[in-house]
Design an enzyme around this catalytic site. Structure first.
Site, PDB file in Angstrom:
ATOM      1  N   ARG A 189     -90.910  -5.767  72.173  1.00  0.00           N
ATOM      2  CA  ARG A 189     -91.355  -7.135  72.465  1.00  0.00           C
ATOM      3  C   ARG A 189     -90.602  -7.621  73.700  1.00  0.00           C
ATOM      4  O   ARG A 189     -89.723  -6.930  74.212  1.00  0.00           O
ATOM      5  CB  ARG A 189     -91.201  -8.084  71.267  1.00  0.00           C
ATOM      6  N   ALA A 226     -91.761  -9.987  77.357  1.00  0.00           N
ATOM      7  CA  ALA A 226     -92.875  -9.830  78.297  1.00  0.00           C
ATOM      8  C   ALA A 226     -92.774  -8.579  79.187  1.00  0.00           C
ATOM      9  O   ALA A 226     -93.702  -7.755  79.209  1.00  0.00           O
ATOM     10  CB  ALA A 226     -93.011 -11.100  79.137  1.00  0.00           C
ATOM     11  N   ARG A 285    -101.330  -8.478  72.411  1.00  0.00           N
ATOM     12  CA  ARG A 285    -100.638  -9.772  72.428  1.00  0.00           C
ATOM     13  C   ARG A 285    -101.179 -10.572  73.612  1.00  0.00           C
ATOM     14  O   ARG A 285    -101.222 -10.053  74.728  1.00  0.00           O
ATOM     15  CB  ARG A 285     -99.116  -9.597  72.539  1.00  0.00           C
ATOM     16  N   GLN A 289     -85.237 -13.557  67.020  1.00  0.00           N
ATOM     17  CA  GLN A 289     -84.847 -12.700  68.155  1.00  0.00           C
ATOM     18  C   GLN A 289     -83.456 -13.070  68.681  1.00  0.00           C
ATOM     19  O   GLN A 289     -82.728 -12.221  69.177  1.00  0.00           O
ATOM     20  CB  GLN A 289     -85.865 -12.821  69.307  1.00  0.00           C
ATOM     21  N   ASP A 317     -92.884 -15.884  79.513  1.00  0.00           N
ATOM     22  CA  ASP A 317     -93.981 -14.955  79.209  1.00  0.00           C
ATOM     23  C   ASP A 317     -95.136 -15.095  80.191  1.00  0.00           C
ATOM     24  O   ASP A 317     -95.905 -14.155  80.391  1.00  0.00           O
ATOM     25  CB  ASP A 317     -94.475 -15.170  77.779  1.00  0.00           C
ATOM     26  N   ASN A 367     -93.055 -19.838  77.128  1.00  0.00           N
ATOM     27  CA  ASN A 367     -91.972 -18.980  76.610  1.00  0.00           C
ATOM     28  C   ASN A 367     -91.905 -19.205  75.099  1.00  0.00           C
ATOM     29  O   ASN A 367     -92.650 -20.032  74.539  1.00  0.00           O
ATOM     30  CB  ASN A 367     -90.642 -19.321  77.300  1.00  0.00           C
TER      31      ASN A 367
HETATM   32  O1  MRU Z   1     -92.394 -12.812  70.892  1.00  0.00           O
HETATM   33  P1  MRU Z   1     -91.453 -12.155  71.860  1.00  0.00           P
HETATM   34  O2  MRU Z   1     -90.158 -11.727  71.224  1.00  0.00           O
HETATM   35  O3  MRU Z   1     -92.114 -11.040  72.621  1.00  0.00           O
HETATM   36  O4  MRU Z   1     -91.099 -13.297  72.893  1.00  0.00           O
HETATM   37  C1  MRU Z   1     -90.215 -13.037  73.917  1.00  0.00           C
HETATM   38  C2  MRU Z   1     -89.926 -14.211  74.771  1.00  0.00           C
HETATM   39  O5  MRU Z   1     -90.439 -15.278  74.575  1.00  0.00           O
HETATM   40  C3  MRU Z   1     -89.026 -13.975  75.948  1.00  0.00           C
HETATM   41  O6  MRU Z   1     -88.276 -15.111  76.233  1.00  0.00           O
HETATM   42  C4  MRU Z   1     -89.892 -13.624  77.162  1.00  0.00           C
HETATM   43  O7  MRU Z   1     -90.796 -12.603  76.854  1.00  0.00           O
HETATM   44  C5  MRU Z   1     -89.083 -13.217  78.315  1.00  0.00           C
HETATM   45  S1  MRU Z   1     -88.315 -11.657  78.057  1.00  0.00           S
HETATM   46  C6  MRU Z   1     -87.517 -11.203  79.455  1.00  0.00           C
END
Ligand code: MRU
Length: 345
Positions: free
Chosen positions: A44, A46, A87, A193, A234, A244
């Site tokens: 996971r 982005a 996604r 996370q 994201d 985000n």
């Molecule tokens: O749902 P996720 O864990 O994929 O979400 C991740 C985020 O929101 C991060 O802040 C974003 O992807 C930036 S990662 C460098």
């Protein structure tokens, strides 16, 4: 910490759903399993999703290389669509799929040549992501004052990228310069996370970290403990609105009230200049049981109504600066995004 590894037709992903309790790598030799790994968030973040999708298409090209050219292209289109549907919010996914599409659509190459070119392209995407993160770290650390306490949300670290991280990359670079006193990590419900990944990643690097629940962030700002906030992204619209992890918007509003700088760190691959504002960004709605449960444990009545938007949009007016690999972007965002990223992009 490497979340994504590829060698000769095998993709290896660190299963992030098991962290921090187990460090377990899983091997993938077909794209369908990679689609599942993205959906279930074994991988996971982005940029990491983008890199993974590129390798998934390499696996698809390997699987289909013995087919005739038109059937090969049909199968590649299906694989691309399945990955694109995994996604919806992180634009890096679509960016990587498009980059790979330019190769498998070529008319003048054999399937074997397409596979080899795609393999090199996926490796280039991964290497570029790491390099962009290091550049962002260098640019972003200039914003950090000595002895800073920094709040971050979700995980925008090495685990979410090809390495080093975006928001955590800036923090790492500032820490290397001796400027970071402590990081406050939001736990980031529902999938934690921040607690599971950011706390783990920072501790592995010896960066002092304090874990807080999401609802403690306002209190910490009110106490004067937070010098700045840095998050990842994201998808960033042409006007600078940022999607985000859910909860980012609330932090930005709190930051404005407490006059705390709010920074977003993201590579150029996170910008979507085809959309005017954040209102057009598709927000992923995930399974509601993620809210009713923590892990396998029910924390609410099984039948209670819930919602689960995985992301929110922070309006550009709440953002102090966006740290990119091409430079720092401040208001007027609309104008400066075009200038810094280049009009052609
Ligand atoms: O749902 P996720 O864990 O994929 O979400 C991740 C985020 O929101 C991060 O802040 C974003 O992807 C930036 S990662 C460098």
């Amino acid at each position: 910490m490497e979340a994504i590894k590829y060698t000769a037709g095998k993709l290896t992903l660190l299963d992030q759903t098991l962290l921090p309790n187990r460090v377990e790598y899983k091997e993938f030799d077909n794209y369908r399993d990679v689609v599942k790994a993205i959906k279930t968030m074994q991988v996971r973040g982005a940029p990491a999703i983008g890199v993974t999708a590129a390798y998934a298409l390499v696996l698809a090209a390997l699987e289909f290389r013995e087919l005739g050219s038109s059937e090969f292209k049909q199968k590649m289109a299906v694989a691309s669509k399945e990955l694109a549907d995994s996604r919806p919010t992180a634009v890096n996914l679509f960016w990587a799929i498009e980059r790979m599409k330019k190769i498998w659509q070529a008319e003048n190459l054999t399937n074997g040549e397409i596979f080899e070119t795609m393999e090199r392209e996926a490796q280039a995407i991964q290497a570029e992501d790491l390099a962009m993160n290091e550049t962002m770290g260098e640019i972003g650390q200039e914003l950090i004052a000595p002895n800073s306490t920094i709040l971050t949300h979700c995980n925008a670290g090495a685990l979410a990228t090809a390495g080093f991280g975006t928001a955590l990359g800036v923090i790492r670079a500032a820490f290397e310069k001796g400027k970071v006193k402590r990081v406050f990590a939001d736990e980031t419900r529902p999938l934690l996370q921040g607690a599971r990944l950011t706390a783990y990643e920072l501790m592995e690097d010896g960066i002092p970290v304090t874990l807080i629940t999401d609802n403690m962030a306002g209190y910490c700002m009110q106490q004067g403990w937070i010098d700045c906030i840095i998050v990842g992204a994201d998808r960033i619209a042409a006007n600078g609105d940022v999607a985000n992890k859910i909860g980012t918007y609330g932090l930005a509003v709190l930051a404005k009230f407490h006059k705390i700088p709010f920074y977003v760190a993201a590579p150029y691959s996170t910008f979507d200049l085809s959309i005017k504002s954040g209102q057009e960004i598709p927000i992923e709605e995930r399974k509601h049981d993620e809210v009713r449960k923590i892990g396998d444990y029910w924390i609410a009545p099984e039948k209670v109504e819930a919602i689960n938007p995985a992301f929110d949009v922070t309006p550009h007016s709440l953002i102090t600066a966006i740290i990119t690999d091409k430079g720092l972007i401040k208001a007027d965002f609309q104008e400066n995004i075009k200038r810094v990223l280049g009009y052609g992009y």
